[in-house]
Design a protein around this motif. Structure first.
Motif, mmCIF file in Angstrom:
data_model
loop_
_atom_site.group_PDB
_atom_site.id
_atom_site.type_symbol
_atom_site.label_atom_id
_atom_site.label_comp_id
_atom_site.label_asym_id
_atom_site.label_seq_id
_atom_site.Cartn_x
_atom_site.Cartn_y
_atom_site.Cartn_z
ATOM 1 N N THR A 33 0.845 4.042 -3.239
ATOM 2 C CA THR A 33 0.499 5.329 -2.859
ATOM 3 C C THR A 33 1.663 6.281 -3.311
ATOM 4 O OG1 THR A 33 -0.606 4.587 -0.960
ATOM 5 C CG2 THR A 33 -0.250 7.105 -0.791
ATOM 6 N N VAL B 137 -3.039 2.506 4.442
ATOM 7 C CA VAL B 137 -2.753 4.260 4.169
ATOM 8 C C VAL B 137 -4.181 4.495 4.429
ATOM 9 C CG1 VAL B 137 -2.486 5.504 2.155
ATOM 10 C CG2 VAL B 137 -0.938 3.582 2.453
ATOM 11 N N GLN C 237 0.997 -1.241 0.100
ATOM 12 C CA GLN C 237 -0.025 0.100 -0.089
ATOM 13 C C GLN C 237 0.983 1.350 -0.002
ATOM 14 O OE1 GLN C 237 -3.590 -0.044 2.454
ATOM 15 N NE2 GLN C 237 -3.012 -2.140 3.160
ATOM 16 N N THR D 13 0.007 11.894 4.623
ATOM 17 C CA THR D 13 -0.403 10.631 4.519
ATOM 18 C C THR D 13 -0.262 10.101 5.792
ATOM 19 O OG1 THR D 13 0.388 10.677 2.206
ATOM 20 C CG2 THR D 13 0.009 8.469 3.167
ATOM 21 N N LEU E 156 -6.607 6.106 -6.257
ATOM 22 C CA LEU E 156 -5.825 5.226 -5.242
ATOM 23 C C LEU E 156 -6.187 4.447 -4.612
ATOM 24 C CD1 LEU E 156 -3.071 5.270 -3.472
ATOM 25 C CD2 LEU E 156 -3.872 6.887 -1.792
ATOM 26 N N LEU F 204 -9.028 4.216 4.111
ATOM 27 C CA LEU F 204 -9.061 4.730 2.939
ATOM 28 C C LEU F 204 -10.454 4.692 2.294
ATOM 29 C CD1 LEU F 204 -7.471 6.926 1.075
ATOM 30 C CD2 LEU F 204 -6.995 4.693 -0.350
ATOM 31 N N LEU G 49 -5.087 0.485 -4.784
ATOM 32 C CA LEU G 49 -4.790 -0.554 -3.387
ATOM 33 C C LEU G 49 -5.692 -1.671 -3.240
ATOM 34 C CD1 LEU G 49 -4.616 2.378 -0.596
ATOM 35 C CD2 LEU G 49 -2.829 1.263 -1.913
#
Length: 406
Positions: A83, A120, A79, A113, A149, A217, A153
């Motif tokens: 990212t 993440v 991850q 982040t 994103l 996320l 992921l």
């Protein structure tokens, strides 16, 4: 005095109030470690050590838990890499121009982040695109960057899970393989095989990032996706009103997912046969599902939802997809295309008719000359038809001129 639901949204502008520590900065990302990560590691160590502490005659078997921890860390690394690659474009000024570097030490120029126990966690960034020569990564901005994103992921974790299962299958089917002795057992339950363990860990992290739980996320992704479709009925509403309108829909969605998680978890426990096993094994599973659903339900009032919708409203992205995607917009596009096809067909018919009338008019003088010299009997059926069409066209033209439309 009535409580203002947005009174604390500015305090949540960095997306949440969880305790975190700055870890490092890899331009343009500023990585922090959430408190859930060390707490999760301590909880895992506590679970491993407690049985041995209660039974002094048995040593702590750390080797049995090492594959679990290793696979979990590999999932976090996957991850982090995804990212970092997707956000490898430096942050730009909202007014365009060259990339903004962080030489001045201004942290506002970095993407914040956070690495949590599940993976993440990132807020919706401001829209900042170089409108002169954007690269392919810069086509994603604002909510679209977070959704990209989120999708990458989940895709990466899914691909890693499938890869682990494929390797395990190949090793189990190999001749004289140590794993071949357990090949007949259920692959899902074979927790003594490291590749299956890694697959389970990746699936668990993907499940974590799919649900809208705090510091995941998935929560940001669902909030962004719903905000893109939540159009305020008042087209002149300010950012504050648009944020409140969108947050209410996100809250109802989280409540619905909480109920679905509870019902789905209970059904899965019942179908798996755990409820019929002796030793009370059903209670830990049922308690976990219930606590997860309750956590989702309570988190529906979190201030991070307000912060994400405030960013969407500031970016001008709230409700932008309402009139583009869905059954209603698709039906309106179909109606517009149908009307356009009808207009095109009518124009083609008018053009053909005018072309035929022009051809008929070009032959009228010759036909009239022959009619004058030879009489009606000298004309063919086709020439009679041409005279009839020309006569009808002249009559219709005179009728239109005498009775014009208002």
């Amino acid at each position: 005095m009535r409580h203002d639901p947005l009174s604390h949204s500015l305090a949540a502008a960095s997306f949440g109030r969880g305790v975190r520590w700055l870890f490092c900065s890899v331009e343009p990302l500023q990585w922090s470690i959430a408190v859930s990560l060390p707490l999760g590691v301590l909880a895992a160590a506590f679970i491993v050590a407690v049985p041995s502490l209660l039974d002094g005659s048995r040593a702590v078997d750390w080797s049995a838990w090492a594959p679990l921890l290793g696979a979990w860390l590999v999932g976090l690394v996957i991850q982090v890499v995804v990212t970092q690659v997707l956000f490898s474009i430096p942050k730009r000024s909202r007014f365009g121009g060259d990339p903004v570097r962080d030489d001045s030490g201004d942290d506002s120029l970095m993407y914040r982040t956070v690495l949590t126990i599940g993976g993440v966690w990132m807020a919706i960034p401001d829209i900042a695109i170089n409108r002169n020569q954007p690269s392919w990564l810069e086509t994603f901005a604002g909510a679209s960057r977070v959704l990209a994103l989120w999708s990458l992921l989940l895709l990466s974790l899914g691909a890693a899970c499938l890869g682990c299962l494929l390797v395990d299958t190949l090793l189990a089917s190999a001749p004289d393989s140590a794993a071949s002795s357990t090949a007949t057992t259920a692959a899902v339950a074979a927790m003594d095989r490291p590749w299956v363990i890694a697959s389970w860990m990746f699936c668990l992290q993907g499940f974590w990032q799919l649900l809208p739980i705090p510091q995941a996320l998935g929560r940001v992704g669902w909030s962004a996706a719903i905000g893109l479709f939540a159009r305020h009925p008042d087209p002149h509403a300010n950012d504050r009103s648009e944020a409140i309108f969108a947050v209410r829909r996100v809250q109802w969605w989280i409540v619905a997912i909480a109920l679905s998680t509870l019902l789905g978890g209970v059904m899965a426990i019942q179908l798996s046969g755990i409820s019929s096993q002796a030793g009370g094994r059903v209670w830990p599973a049922l308690s976990g599902v219930t606590l997860l659903a309750l956590w989702l339900f309570i988190s529906a009032r979190g201030q991070d939802l307000l912060a994400s919708q405030m960013i969407l409203a500031a970016n001008g992205e709230t409700g932008v997809l309402h009139s583009r995607i869905g059954i209603g917009p698709a039906y309106r596009r179909w109606q517009a295309e149908r009307q356009q096809r009808a207009r095109t067909r009518k124009l083609l018919e008018v053009a053909k008719r005018e072309r035929d009338e022009a051809n008929d008019a070009a032959q009228v003088d010759e036909i009239l000359q022959r009619l004058h010299t030879g009489g009606p009997d000298s004309l063919s059926d086709e020439e009679h038809a041409i005279l009839s069409r020309v006569s009808e066209a002249i009559r219709q033209t005179r009728a239109r001129d005498q009775n014009p439309k208002p």
